[in-house]
Design an enzyme around this catalytic site. Structure first.
Site, short mmCIF file in Angstrom:
data_model
loop_
_atom_site.label_atom_id
_atom_site.label_comp_id
_atom_site.label_asym_id
_atom_site.label_seq_id
_atom_site.Cartn_x
_atom_site.Cartn_y
_atom_site.Cartn_z
N SER A 145 78.01 2.89 -84.14
CA SER A 145 77.79 3.33 -82.77
C SER A 145 77.39 4.80 -82.66
O SER A 145 77.91 5.66 -83.37
CB SER A 145 79.06 3.11 -81.95
OG SER A 145 78.95 3.71 -80.68
N ARG B 164 68.05 9.60 -79.74
CA ARG B 164 67.93 8.79 -80.95
C ARG B 164 66.62 9.00 -81.69
O ARG B 164 66.60 9.07 -82.92
CB ARG B 164 68.08 7.31 -80.58
CG ARG B 164 69.48 6.97 -80.13
CD ARG B 164 69.59 5.55 -79.62
NE ARG B 164 70.98 5.23 -79.31
CZ ARG B 164 71.38 4.08 -78.82
NH1 ARG B 164 70.49 3.12 -78.56
NH2 ARG B 164 72.65 3.87 -78.57
#
Length: 638
Positions: free
Chosen positions: A284, A331
């Site tokens: 995660s 990301r």
């Protein structure tokens, strides 16, 4: 192809309210006359099916899993965003809206994103009412944490199992409607094709996976909630069953496919260990709240144990390059930075394809028990896979394909260019632009299913008469014949390679040439190579067994057949977009320090691809993106 976003007029903050005030309604007694098909039972599909049935519609719901609760949404870990400002740290609907627009590198529609931010505040209340066990502070208030691309703590979470708990909430709502008879559930039943009559989606053709029976179902509207297409790269964080088939077959029936080149590489995955793997495991993004990402400064230290590398010899490269956001950089940026470090010869672990995610400082500061409370199940999962204790030594991570921002083109009402075909969740393109911020996938799936589609599909259905065409129509029979014929052709090839082997070859081409970094020469080579693989697939595939019973090899082959075509569409879209933005990084378009360089003058638009027929080049249509409330700016997290 005429593209119409159908965005309501008026100020941005009032568009959704205006739509709801002006939407057409259907008498509750008349709703039961309408039938709606929902394909997919993840957060988007499950919440949509439950909500539509609660309104009074007759819903047919399909999933290829043995139970709706096994949809891939269950794999989401870190959290769900909402602009509730429980931390009193300055959050607001506008800030969530702006962070999402910026996070997507200014390649998404303002109106869709603002609506997402607006309804985010309702999602948390809905889920709490369902009993979702969100983490709480000592005083009992819901807890939040940070995620990438934001300087606020707006992410609500259930330890490292947020997707699972949210899906169970949606599944409870769905189960209630199944028990009431408002939803007829078809598990282990896969959509093979979309049936379009006179430009309107009228139903689907399916295959019952346990018996092999091919069957058609008609409806007044069809909703696709079938997730993304990350498995075109073979190795990804998606479950093996995840596929592009529903949206791609809708594309071949006339539904435009938007921005397929926008694929997200997640920076926090367990590295590849060999050819034995059929998927990768996500760790995660929430771990980057407390974990520090680093590699050795010197290549000579890469073979040493992490504890033997002095603090002064460590390069905390995200903190160095992006001091304002540090380890919580978005990301796409964090992934490229990891690749850059490994390409520089400073990667760690087998093959030098890994970077460290180190919790030593957090454990010293907070104590092991606190870290275990927040991430314990993730640490356990990491140890089961790697046989390494991340409390005692850093995790090793490397980027991998995760989420896809492209998908079926939809307008503001979540309907495709085909009347009656609605697409929600990750299956559509609408909210994330060129890069999705962490914890926003769950937000979009539940927003679409609980709070958007029930209004927009009612508005559309109010203008059409229920019924009229059934599965006995000749077009259903024709599409059913085509689907059956394709299956028979797959079985008849009798070649020497399995669908898994050919999929792996396709994935290698996609990752090497259409992966984290792309260039014109590589993309042109990829297109040629994909065409060769497609020929090899249809001449050398071997599918054992028959179509008269459960045959997982046949299921796989049918899905890979679509990837053999879709991979070329993705590469073609990347080739046509001469800029870098978000998850689409063209090596020719970058700043001297390696950051993405957009071309707003030429590419500030949605690319909507139109199917032109077998072996014909698809048509690229354009929907301009208009920014009236945010200023186009260089996307900087420094």
């Amino acid at each position: 192809m005429k593209l119409d976003a159908r965005i309501p007029g008026g100020p941005l903050a009032e568009k959704w309210s205006r739509f709801k005030q002006e939407q057409r309604l259907i008498n509750p007694a008349n709703k039961r006359k309408y039938r709606i098909i929902v394909v997919g039972t993840g957060l988007a599909g499950g919440s949509a099916a439950a909500s539509l049935a609660e309104l009074g519609y007759n819903v047919l719901c399909f999933c290829y899993q043995d139970s709706p609760r096994r949809a891939h949404s269950i794999a989401a870990q870190g959290g769900i965003n909402a602009a509730k400002n429980y931390r009193n740290d300055g959050d607001s609907v506008h800030r969530l809206f702006y962070d999402t627009i910026k996070g997507g590198d200014f390649r998404s529609r303002e109106a869709n994103v603002h609506r997402l931010a607006e309804v985010s505040v309702n999602i948390i209340d809905q889920c709490v009412a369902q009993g979702v066990p969100f983490a709480r502070e000592y005083g009992g208030l819901l807890d939040t944490r940070s995620f990438g691309g934001a300087q606020l703590q707006r992410t609500f979470y259930c330890r490292g199992q947020t997707g699972q708990q949210l899906l169970l909430g949606a599944y409870q709502a769905l189960s209630r409607q199944i028990a009431a008879g408002s939803v007829k559930m078809y598990p282990r039943c896969e959509m093979l094709d979309l049936v379009v009559i006179d430009g309107r989606a009228r139903g689907i053709v399916t295959r019952h996976l346990e018996t092999g029976k091919v069957e058609s179902f008609s409806a007044d509207a069809v909703v696709l909630a079938t997730g993304g297409y990350g498995n075109v790269f073979f190795l990804s964080t998606n479950a093996n069953g995840c596929n592009v088939s529903a949206t791609f077959r809708a594309y071949k029936r006339g539904a435009a496919f938007a921005n397929p080149c926008y694929t997200q590489i997640h920076p926090t995955c367990i590295p590849v260990t060999g050819d034995h793997q059929s998927k990768l495991t996500l760790m995660s993004e929430s771990l980057r709240n407390d974990g520090r990402v680093w590699v050795p400064k010197n290549t000579s230290d890469c073979g040493k144990k992490s504890k033997d590398i002095a603090e002064t010899d460590r390069d905390y490269y995200l903190e160095r390059k992006y001091p304002s956001f540090g380890n919580l950089a978005p990301r796409d940026i964090a992934s490229r930075a990891a690749k850059e470090a490994c390409d520089d010869g400073r990667g760690v672990g087998p093959g030098g394809r890994g970077v460290y995610l180190d919790f030593a400082d957090a454990i010293r500061r907070q104590g092991k028990d606190k870290i275990e409370d927040k991430y314990g199940n993730l640490f356990d999962m990491y140890e089961r896979i790697t046989d390494e204790n991340a409390y005692e030594q850093p995790m090793r991570i490397y980027p991998a394909v995760h989420y896809t921002m492209g998908g079926s083109l939809v307008n503001y009402e979540l309907m495709s260019n085909l009347d009656g075909l609605f697409v929600i969740g990750e299956a559509n393109f609408s909210d994330h632009g060129a890069n999705r911020l962490g914890a926003s996938a769950l937000m979009q799936g539940l927003a679409d299913g609980y709070f958007v589609l029930p209004y927009t599909i009612t508005h559309w259905l109010a203008g059409v008469k229920p019924g009229g065409i059934t599965y006995e129509h000749s077009e259903f029979k024709r599409v059913e014949y085509e689907a059956t014929d394709k299956i028979k052709n797959l079985l008849a090839i009798k070649g020497r390679k399995t669908a898994m082997e050919l999929h792996r070859e396709l994935g290698h081409v996609m990752w090497e040439l259409v992966g984290m970094a792309r260039n014109r020469v590589g993309l042109e080579k990829a297109i040629d190579r994909i065409r060769e693989l497609r020929c090899a697939f249809w001449s050398n595939l071997n599918v054992p067994g028959s179509d008269a019973d459960m045959n997982t090899a046949l299921e796989k082959a049918n899905r890979v057949a679509d990837y053999m075509e879709f991979g070329e569409l993705l590469a073609r879209d990347a080739l046509a977009r001469d800029e870098s933005c978000g998850g689409h990084f063209r090596m020719e378009y970058q700043t001297p320090d390696g950051e993405a360089t957009r071309n707003d003058a030429a590419f500030c638009h949605v690319a909507a691809w139109e199917y032109a027929g077998p072996d014909k080049e698809p048509i690229r249509n354009v929907e301009p993106l208009v920014f009236e409330n945010v200023k186009l700016a260089e996307r900087s997290y420094k």
